[in-house]
Design a protein around this motif. Structure first.
Motif, PDB file in Angstrom:
ATOM      1  N   LEU C 352       0.859  -1.182   0.000  1.00 38.95           N
ATOM      2  CA  LEU C 352       0.000   0.000   0.000  1.00 38.95           C
ATOM      3  C   LEU C 352       0.895   1.232   0.000  1.00 38.95           C
ATOM      4  O   LEU C 352       2.093   1.141   0.293  1.00 38.95           O
ATOM      5  N   PRO C 353       0.345   2.394  -0.332  1.00 44.18           N
ATOM      6  CA  PRO C 353       1.171   3.603  -0.334  1.00 44.18           C
ATOM      7  C   PRO C 353       1.888   3.771   1.007  1.00 44.18           C
ATOM      8  O   PRO C 353       1.310   3.489   2.062  1.00 44.18           O
ATOM      9  N   PRO C 354       3.137   4.222   0.962  1.00 49.88           N
ATOM     10  CA  PRO C 354       3.930   4.308   2.188  1.00 49.88           C
ATOM     11  C   PRO C 354       3.350   5.310   3.188  1.00 49.88           C
ATOM     12  O   PRO C 354       2.938   6.406   2.817  1.00 49.88           O
ATOM     13  N   CYS C 355       3.353   4.897   4.450  1.00 51.44           N
ATOM     14  CA  CYS C 355       2.936   5.808   5.516  1.00 51.44           C
ATOM     15  C   CYS C 355       4.106   6.699   5.901  1.00 51.44           C
ATOM     16  O   CYS C 355       5.220   6.533   5.409  1.00 51.44           O
ATOM     17  N   GLY C 356       3.868   7.615   6.800  1.00 53.74           N
ATOM     18  CA  GLY C 356       4.925   8.539   7.190  1.00 53.74           C
ATOM     19  C   GLY C 356       4.555   9.250   8.469  1.00 53.74           C
ATOM     20  O   GLY C 356       3.956   8.658   9.362  1.00 53.74           O
ATOM     21  N   ALA C 357       4.921  10.507   8.533  1.00 52.62           N
ATOM     22  CA  ALA C 357       4.668  11.294   9.734  1.00 52.62           C
ATOM     23  C   ALA C 357       3.383  12.088   9.556  1.00 52.62           C
ATOM     24  O   ALA C 357       3.123  12.623   8.493  1.00 52.62           O
ATOM     25  N   MET C 358       2.603  12.114  10.597  1.00 58.09           N
ATOM     26  CA  MET C 358       1.430  12.997  10.586  1.00 58.09           C
ATOM     27  C   MET C 358       1.242  13.557  11.987  1.00 58.09           C
ATOM     28  O   MET C 358       1.468  12.862  12.978  1.00 58.09           O
ATOM     29  N   ARG C 359       0.851  14.794  12.028  1.00 61.27           N
ATOM     30  CA  ARG C 359       0.595  15.531  13.278  1.00 61.27           C
ATOM     31  C   ARG C 359       0.386  14.601  14.480  1.00 61.27           C
ATOM     32  O   ARG C 359      -0.540  13.811  14.500  1.00 61.27           O
ATOM     33  N   GLY C 360       1.273  14.735  15.448  1.00 60.77           N
ATOM     34  CA  GLY C 360       1.238  13.835  16.608  1.00 60.77           C
ATOM     35  C   GLY C 360       1.991  12.548  16.320  1.00 60.77           C
ATOM     36  O   GLY C 360       1.749  11.520  16.962  1.00 60.77           O
ATOM     37  N   HIS C 361       2.904  12.635  15.395  1.00 64.40           N
ATOM     38  CA  HIS C 361       3.651  11.508  14.830  1.00 64.40           C
ATOM     39  C   HIS C 361       3.928  10.383  15.838  1.00 64.40           C
ATOM     40  O   HIS C 361       4.625  10.575  16.823  1.00 64.40           O
ATOM     41  N   GLY C 362       3.383   9.212  15.537  1.00 65.80           N
ATOM     42  CA  GLY C 362       3.675   8.016  16.327  1.00 65.80           C
ATOM     43  C   GLY C 362       2.902   7.917  17.632  1.00 65.80           C
ATOM     44  O   GLY C 362       2.620   6.826  18.113  1.00 65.80           O
ATOM     45  N   ALA C 363       2.558   9.050  18.201  1.00 67.30           N
ATOM     46  CA  ALA C 363       2.014   9.037  19.563  1.00 67.30           C
ATOM     47  C   ALA C 363       0.504   8.850  19.605  1.00 67.30           C
ATOM     48  O   ALA C 363      -0.044   8.387  20.604  1.00 67.30           O
ATOM     49  N   VAL C 364      -0.175   9.206  18.527  1.00 65.29           N
ATOM     50  CA  VAL C 364      -1.620   9.427  18.608  1.00 65.29           C
ATOM     51  C   VAL C 364      -2.414   8.152  18.902  1.00 65.29           C
ATOM     52  O   VAL C 364      -3.217   8.111  19.831  1.00 65.29           O
ATOM     53  N   ASN C 365      -2.203   7.110  18.100  1.00 63.58           N
ATOM     54  CA  ASN C 365      -3.038   5.917  18.259  1.00 63.58           C
ATOM     55  C   ASN C 365      -2.740   5.182  19.560  1.00 63.58           C
ATOM     56  O   ASN C 365      -3.630   4.581  20.168  1.00 63.58           O
ATOM     57  N   VAL C 366      -1.494   5.247  19.983  1.00 60.86           N
ATOM     58  CA  VAL C 366      -1.127   4.628  21.252  1.00 60.86           C
ATOM     59  C   VAL C 366      -1.739   5.415  22.417  1.00 60.86           C
ATOM     60  O   VAL C 366      -2.283   4.838  23.361  1.00 60.86           O
ATOM     61  N   ARG C 367      -1.665   6.719  22.320  1.00 55.45           N
ATOM     62  CA  ARG C 367      -2.266   7.547  23.373  1.00 55.45           C
ATOM     63  C   ARG C 367      -3.771   7.307  23.438  1.00 55.45           C
ATOM     64  O   ARG C 367      -4.349   7.196  24.523  1.00 55.45           O
ATOM     65  N   HIS C 368      -4.383   7.195  22.301  1.00 53.96           N
ATOM     66  CA  HIS C 368      -5.825   6.921  22.272  1.00 53.96           C
ATOM     67  C   HIS C 368      -6.133   5.651  23.063  1.00 53.96           C
ATOM     68  O   HIS C 368      -6.998   5.632  23.939  1.00 53.96           O
ATOM     69  N   THR C 369      -5.382   4.605  22.762  1.00 56.27           N
ATOM     70  CA  THR C 369      -5.613   3.322  23.414  1.00 56.27           C
ATOM     71  C   THR C 369      -5.390   3.427  24.920  1.00 56.27           C
ATOM     72  O   THR C 369      -6.178   2.921  25.726  1.00 56.27           O
ATOM     73  N   PHE C 370      -4.312   4.100  25.271  1.00 59.05           N
ATOM     74  CA  PHE C 370      -3.959   4.267  26.684  1.00 59.05           C
ATOM     75  C   PHE C 370      -5.082   4.973  27.448  1.00 59.05           C
ATOM     76  O   PHE C 370      -5.529   4.516  28.511  1.00 59.05           O
ATOM     77  N   GLU C 371      -5.537   6.079  26.903  1.00 61.72           N
ATOM     78  CA  GLU C 371      -6.556   6.883  27.594  1.00 61.72           C
ATOM     79  C   GLU C 371      -7.878   6.126  27.687  1.00 61.72           C
ATOM     80  O   GLU C 371      -8.591   6.209  28.686  1.00 61.72           O
ATOM     81  N   VAL C 372      -8.196   5.393  26.621  1.00 60.26           N
ATOM     82  CA  VAL C 372      -9.440   4.624  26.617  1.00 60.26           C
ATOM     83  C   VAL C 372      -9.403   3.570  27.719  1.00 60.26           C
ATOM     84  O   VAL C 372     -10.362   3.409  28.487  1.00 60.26           O
ATOM     85  N   LEU C 373      -8.284   2.870  27.826  1.00 60.24           N
ATOM     86  CA  LEU C 373      -8.182   1.815  28.849  1.00 60.24           C
ATOM     87  C   LEU C 373      -8.176   2.415  30.257  1.00 60.24           C
ATOM     88  O   LEU C 373      -8.814   1.901  31.174  1.00 60.24           O
ATOM     89  N   LEU C 374      -7.475   3.530  30.397  1.00 55.54           N
ATOM     90  CA  LEU C 374      -7.421   4.218  31.688  1.00 55.54           C
ATOM     91  C   LEU C 374      -8.839   4.554  32.161  1.00 55.54           C
ATOM     92  O   LEU C 374      -9.207   4.335  33.321  1.00 55.54           O
ATOM     93  N   ASP C 375      -9.625   5.049  31.229  1.00 55.62           N
ATOM     94  CA  ASP C 375     -10.992   5.441  31.523  1.00 55.62           C
ATOM     95  C   ASP C 375     -11.834   4.246  31.962  1.00 55.62           C
ATOM     96  O   ASP C 375     -12.598   4.320  32.928  1.00 55.62           O
ATOM     97  N   ARG C 376     -11.676   3.149  31.225  1.00 58.56           N
ATOM     98  CA  ARG C 376     -12.490   1.966  31.543  1.00 58.56           C
ATOM     99  C   ARG C 376     -12.096   1.376  32.892  1.00 58.56           C
ATOM    100  O   ARG C 376     -12.944   0.908  33.645  1.00 58.56           O
ATOM    101  N   MET C 377     -10.792   1.395  33.177  1.00 58.36           N
ATOM    102  CA  MET C 377     -10.347   0.842  34.460  1.00 58.36           C
ATOM    103  C   MET C 377     -10.793   1.735  35.611  1.00 58.36           C
ATOM    104  O   MET C 377     -11.178   1.246  36.683  1.00 58.36           O
ATOM    105  N   ALA C 378     -10.767   3.035  35.377  1.00 56.53           N
ATOM    106  CA  ALA C 378     -11.247   3.960  36.408  1.00 56.53           C
ATOM    107  C   ALA C 378     -12.702   3.659  36.723  1.00 56.53           C
ATOM    108  O   ALA C 378     -13.111   3.583  37.888  1.00 56.53           O
ATOM    109  N   ARG C 379     -13.475   3.459  35.675  1.00 57.08           N
ATOM    110  CA  ARG C 379     -14.901   3.152  35.849  1.00 57.08           C
ATOM    111  C   ARG C 379     -15.070   1.887  36.679  1.00 57.08           C
ATOM    112  O   ARG C 379     -15.874   1.833  37.607  1.00 57.08           O
TER     113      ARG C 379
END
Lengths: 329, 162, 778
Positions: C352-379
């Motif tokens: 597929l076309p090569p991926c690269g850097a995009m705003r929040g490079h590398g951090a975004v999807n991992v942070r999303h997952t982290f925050e989502v799990l944090l929220d569920r565990m808090a609940r």
């Protein structure tokens, strides 16, 4: 610098007769109204008409007449003009509601009623660039042999996505056609057939000149689902018109877009007349929609979703119109 | 150069930013190419492959249209306004001033189309609500601002009056 | 005028409009497509119709023979692989021997006009032997999969394995351990300006002038020299106005190299403009990511351990891939206190076309997952989402387990503001049916402390020129792409000299005039170039103070410089206007040019572990946001009604621009959460238009209330840190949390398009029915 469109000749006849004459003189010609659908396709190399016949100079089709009994809307009337016409909106609320959801504001200044009714069918395998379609071996709708949506079948499943058609269908609209054999009127539903490759029943030399509406004092509305709240074709669009109240319906018409290769005027709603608008009735509507809506994977959103959303919208619209809740668009 | 005969052209007369022009234009030429390549008005942008982003919005007879799907020949005899015609008498137009001062423009690429769409709105509706502004600009994509400061700029321009 | 008065909080200051704003609102700004193209040939690229293949025959002779075609180039014209990372250059501007994705450039033509160029493309003949193609990470990683790149076993571009702290002890200490696997679709920058390049080769001088949309003129300069085998000194890079980047243009792109190759063969000026579809094919954006995350949490919300596996579907070539997969692991840290972290990252080659850097490079999807799990565990533990974040706050100064340096940390203040502004305590749980509130946090680097091309030079250099007319000209290579970097540089110099910004001019991005700059990426410019600008301005101020002292016959120590004039502190009636001091300074000297620099000290450059430089930075921005959303249970449509966001950017040099960056980044995250995704049908991009790639319109975009938190970073320019990426990654998890609040549904897939939301609603109904029957059953 945009990619060049193929060379063609633009004709701008001044009358309906002149349009029909031009049409019969130029075999490989296309009618262009607002151009918001056709020019986009031409820019993608879909079709190479040698002549475009523009309707923008034809005064006759650019007018709307509203009378106490109904209305005649010229096919060249822009969507923006429909929206600006308060009388029309008061008599046919679904029409204005549907018009408001079409594309974006600047498109609505160009796009016409006729163009929206004659909108080309759409498919994720079709509305792509020449490179894309060629790389994919083209498709049944244009230059190819296979429908990539349903490779086993023998028909094109491209979907009709015009917003006005269902709104006009529930108001019992008739269309007026002009051709070399003269003029004729027929129910709007007869303008269409369930074939993505040839969804219009217009003869080669025929053009749509207007839409006739009879005033029936129906309450009506239109709702559509899409991923964005502008600049998106309907994943499913539903128009409902009804008379009566929660206690008993005297009239009920439901029409769909975005689900089939043509707009669908729901069959079987007459059997619900006289009944109260309760959960059982809404369930019946839901069932009718789910049976008659036949979305296939012409969009990235799932076909099943479009069926369910159409049913859900039909229920909600019917309910809110029957209970007199006006916020239905 | 190509082996085909040259494209058929017609003389097209257009009033562009208040001045009449006369040019030979091919039938298949788009208004955006006419404005940018023939008239040299590069303020109008193209951001998509046809009718999807609004960067090319100009006014034809006072209403906003996407010039990238409008045939130039169909504008024969009509009046076209572009971003270049907005500042008059050495002063920024109120929308330009507001977009500048409120940071309604970041990269600026959607800005000309956005301002023309906003101008079409204010001519029709001098005191729009926020919802009306958002609706009027809904065919113009911006990737920088989230539209927050664009909406604000239009509100401020509307308050400033014409 | 002061945009940046120290001591006045950002939210009480306004800042100034962009210094290049008037050009933008008047249509005078010249982007690449608007440059003078008199006499330019039209470049067009022939692209692969197949996914994965060996090239058996490529015949361009008929194209070359077409009258009006001036140049045709193919992979034969450039045998040098290129790429942004010196360790991973595995791409050719046009495919040689092997094609690895549909749409990959194979040949290109330059012709007298677009029609001729188009016809020429149709005359190119390509014969291939097709190979199996892989569109998903697991397919590409299968043991029997054909390798896309010979030396890359398992089609892995890079596997990262990092472990810090005692992970087993951490999980053992936890009261609750939970795991999620979250899938985030691939997205694209979709900057509104399509890619374009104008290259002119002059055979008489042997020089190449390149103007393009690049965010990294220097890297492009390097790659052009490499690919064209030209001496760097024969190439001039000029940056026009640029219509957004967001990472789309942070590496040399194939069309840029191709345009230069065409210009050299044609010995002419060549202009190439890509269609929107080609922009999507060029891609280089955020990859589809599957993140498996396991967290350990104590009853009070304290995190005890974090184990994370990330698989990124990287596309056909390396690009920034190694950096992306390293960022994903490194930036697990730096936001909260984490006693133990284990990270396994896999960057996979696919057709597929090569991926690269995009705003929040590398951090975004991992942070999303982290925050989502944090929220569920808090609940699950009955903790409020705010409280669980507060239980894990860091205290600056500190260093993370992976040796990231943190000198300022305003997350606590961010939390406080959004909690209050959103009415979280009063309103949450009491909203109308179908409405919910969610919150999340995020952070991002203020520039990579180690640039990808390490040369030993300072991290940033700026020149300031002062001449007889009194104009202070800031010369910077830092690419202004709409983010306001030129305005930032002007303010930094103007504030230091205490003169109105209007007295300054900026020249930006011309390799023959401005100092080299690494470019607009990783939010490096404010921190690094800002510091360099202040450094230069201080030197200039010293020269002016000396000149004023001479003229006032005072000691330099007694010269005060304020509001554009100089005076003797001992006799305040002695005032010299700026221009008089300038002319005095020029006596015997002539035009003054000073240089300012900034270098990240070694302690900022990350840990010693392999890949430890990625993530290292001088300072992190911190953000917290609350999202209010509505869910239509009939249609599955999700609406973001309102966002409250606070960001710690250290100090807002230009509050107006900082607000704009925060609003834009929150909104871009919202787009990724709601509607944006790329989708391929047998390797063909089904999304390659702005109709199918659904950037949100103004209709569904919410009002965003912004609050700037200033923690005054000890190393930042006036205390500033980055402001344009940090708030993005919390937009998605905050929305997913709001949906959970409204519906009780936990979503594990992005974006939440109406059809996905509907599927989840149906699933919830089914589950409820199952549970009801179970209860009824004996």
């Amino acid at each position: 610098m945009t990619r060049p469109i193929h060379d063609f000749r633009l004709l701008r006849p001044q009358s309906v007769d002149a349009v029909i004459e031009a049409r019969s003189m130029h075999e490989n010609s296309r009618i262009v109204a607002g151009g918001t659908d056709l020019i986009v396709n031409l820019r993608r190399g879909i079709g190479r008409p040698s002549v475009l016949i523009s309707l923008d100079g034809v005064e006759e089709i650019g007018q709307t007449f509203v009378s106490p009994d109904g209305a005649r809307i010229g096919s060249g009337v822009t969507i923006a003009a429909v929206l600006a016409d308060r009388e029309l909106a008061a008599k046919f609320p679904a029409l204005a509601a549907a018009a408001m959801t079409i594309a974006g504001p600047s498109h609505r200044n160009l796009a016409t009623v006729g163009g929206n009714l004659c909108l080309d069918t759409r498919c994720i395998y079709y509305n792509q660039s020449e490179w894309w379609r060629a790389s994919n071996g083209y498709c049944l709708k244009h230059r190819g042999e296979v429908c990539h949506v349903a490779p086993q079948g023998d028909r094109c499943h491209a979907v009709f996505s015009g917003d006005l058609a269902p709104a006009l269908l529930v108001h019992g609209a008739e269309v007026e056609l002009a051709g070399s054999g003269g003029r004729r009127r027929m129910p709007l539903a007869d303008l269409y057939r369930e074939d993505g490759r040839a969804h219009l029943t217009l003869a080669d030399d025929e053009i749509l000149v207007g839409v006739h509406l009879k005033h029936e004092s129906l309450r009506s509305g239109y709702a559509k689902v899409r991923t964005r709240k502008a600049m998106d074709f309907p994943l499913a669009g539903v128009a409902v018109a009804l008379d009566g109240n929660v206690g008993a319906l005297r009239a009920l018409r439901v029409a769909l877009t975005g689900t089939n290769s043509c707009p669908v005027l729901l069959q079987g709603t007459d059997e619900l007349l006289g009944k109260p608008v309760d959960e059982a009735l809404l369930k019946s509507i839901d069932k009718l929609v789910q049976r008659q809506a036949q979305p296939v994977r012409t969009t990235l959103a799932s076909a099943n979703y479009r069926r369910l959303a159409a049913a859900g919208l039909a229920r909600r619209l019917t309910d809110s119109l029957a209970t007199g809740n006006a916020s239905v668009s | 150069m190509s082996s085909q005969p040259p494209p058929r052209k017609q003389i097209v007369r257009m009033r562009v930013n208040g001045r009449w022009r006369e040019d030979a234009v091919a039938d298949h030429a788009l208004l955006v190419d006419y404005l940018r390549e023939t008239a040299g008005l590069t303020g109008t942008k193209t951001g998509c492959d046809g009718g999807e982003c609004g960067a090319c919005a100009v006014l034809v007879d006072g209403v906003a249209v996407p010039s990238c799907i409008t045939l130039a020949a169909r504008c024969d005899g009509h009046s076209v306004e572009t971003i270049e015609g907005m500042a008059q008498g050495g002063r920024l137009h109120r929308l330009q001033k507001a977009f500048h001062e409120q940071l309604g423009a970041q990269c600026g690429f959607c800005t000309p189309g956005m301002i023309m769409a906003a101008e079409a709105l204010l001519r029709k509706n001098p005191k729009p609500t926020e919802a009306e502004i958002r609706s009027a600009l809904s065919g113009n994509l911006c990737r920088c601002t989230g539209y927050v400061k664009i909406v604000k700029a239009v509100q401020i321009a509307a308050e400033a009056g014409s | 005028m002061n945009a940046s008065v120290p001591g006045t909080p950002a939210n009480a200051r306004r800042g100034i409009p962009l210094v290049d704003g008037v050009e933008k609102v008047t249509g005078k700004a010249r982007y690449t497509a608007d440059l003078d193209r008199t006499g330019a040939l039209v470049g067009r690229i022939y692209r692969s119709p197949v996914n994965h293949a060996e090239i058996l025959r490529l015949d361009v002779s008929r194209a070359r023979a077409l009258p009006g075609v001036i140049a045709v180039v193919t992979g034969d014209d450039c045998p040098h692989p290129y790429g942004v990372l010196p360790v991973a250059m595995n791409e050719y501007p046009m495919a040689r021997d092997r094609i690895r994705y549909r749409g990959e450039p194979i040949a290109a033509v330059a012709a007298v006009d677009a029609e001729t160029a188009e016809q020429a493309l149709a005359l190119i003949a390509l014969e291939v032997r097709e190979l199996p193609a892989y569109f998903a990470s697991d397919e590409a990683r299968a043991s029997d999969a054909v390798l896309l790149h010979e030396n890359k076993e398992g089609n892995l571009e890079r596997a990262v394995h990092h472990a810090f702290g005692d992970i087993d002890a951490g999980f053992a200490e936890a009261d609750l351990v939970r795991e999620v696997s979250i899938d985030c679709a691939e997205v694209n920058h979709a900057q509104i300006e399509p890619h374009a390049a104008l290259a002119e080769f002059d055979p008489l001088t042997g020089r190449l002038t390149m103007q393009s949309v690049s965010q990294v003129g220097y890297y492009l300069h390097l790659m052009l020299a490499r690919c064209l085998e030209m001496d760097e000194s024969r190439i001039r890079m000029i940056k026009p106005f640029i219509g957004g980047g967001f990472g789309a243009r942070v590496e040399a792109l194939n069309f840029e190299v191709i345009t230069a190759l065409l210009a050299r063969v044609a010995e002419a000026k060549v202009y190439t403009e890509l269609t929107r579809e080609e922009c999507f094919l060029t891609h280089r954006a955020r990859p589809q990511t599957t993140t498996k995350l396991k967290l350990g949490m104590a009853k009070d919300g304290r995190l005890t351990a974090c184990e994370c596996e990330v698989i990124q579907r990287g596309g056909a070539y390396a690009g920034y891939g190694i950096v992306t997969i390293l960022y994903a692991g490194a930036l697990l840290q730096g936001l909260y206190r984490l006693p133990a972290v284990k990270y396994d990252g896999y960057r996979v080659y696919t057709n597929l076309p090569p991926c690269g850097a995009m705003r929040g490079h590398g951090a975004v999807n991992v942070r999303h997952t982290f925050e989502v799990l944090l929220d569920r565990m808090a609940r699950e533990l009955g903790l409020d989402p705010f409280d669980v974040r507060r239980a894990n706050l860091l205290e600056a100064p500190t260093r993370t387990l992976n040796d990231l340096m943190i000198n300022s940390y305003g997350l606590g203040e961010c939390l406080e503001w959004v909690e209050k502004a959103s009415g979280w305590r009063e309103r949450r749980g009491k909203l109308a049916p179908g409405k919910g509130l969610g919150m999340a946090c995020s952070h991002y680097v203020s520039g990579a402390a180690k640039p990808v091309h390490w040369t030993g030079e300072p991290h940033a250099v700026i020149n300031v020129k002062l001449d007889w007319d009194g104009v202070v000209t800031v010369l910077t290579g830092a690419p202004e792409i709409g983010q306001g970097s030129s305005t930032m540089a002007v303010i930094a110099v103007a504030e230091t000299l205490d003169i109105p910004p209007d007295w300054l001019r900026v020249i930006c991005g011309d390799s023959e005039v401005t100092p080299k700059d690494n470019g607009a990426y990783s939010s490096r410019i404010t921190f690094m170039v800002g510091n360099a600008a202040i450094d230069a301005a201080r030197k200039l101020k010293g020269i002016l103070v000396d000149a004023a002292a001479r003229k006032l016959q005072a000691s330099p120590d007694d010269v005060e410089c304020a509001k554009g004039s100089f005076r003797n502190a001992r006799s305040p009636e002695q005032v010299l206007p700026f221009i008089d001091v300038v002319r005095e300074a020029l006596v015997n000297e002539g035009t003054i040019t000073v240089k300012g620099t900034f270098t990240c000290p070694p302690e900022a450059q990350g840990g010693k572990h392999r890949g430890g430089a990625v993530g290292s930075t001088m300072g992190f921005s911190y953000a917290a946001q609350v999202v209010e959303a509505s869910i239509d249970e009939v249609t599955g449509e999700v609406t973001v009604d309102k966002v409250w966001v606070a960001l710690d950017c250290g100090h807002a040099i230009n509050p107006l621009a900082v607000e704009g960056q925060i609003e834009g980044s929150v909104w871009m995250g919202m787009g990724q959460a709601l509607s944006e995704e790329t989708r391929y049908l047998d390797g063909l991009p089904a999304h390659a238009s702005l109709l199918e790639y659904r950037v949100p319109t103004s209709n569904e975009s919410p009002p965003v209330d912004v609050h700037i938190v200033e923690t005054n970073d000890p190393n930042g320019p006036f205390g500033a840190k980055e402001a344009s990426e940090g708030a993005l990654a919390s937009a998605m998890p905050a929305l997913v949390a709001a949906i959970a609040d409204a519906t009780g549904i936990d979503l594990d897939q992005l974006p939440v398009t109406p059809d996905r939301m509907m599927d989840a609603l149906i699933e919830r109904r089914r589950r409820a029915r199952r549970e009801a029957t179970r209860k009824v059953a004996p």
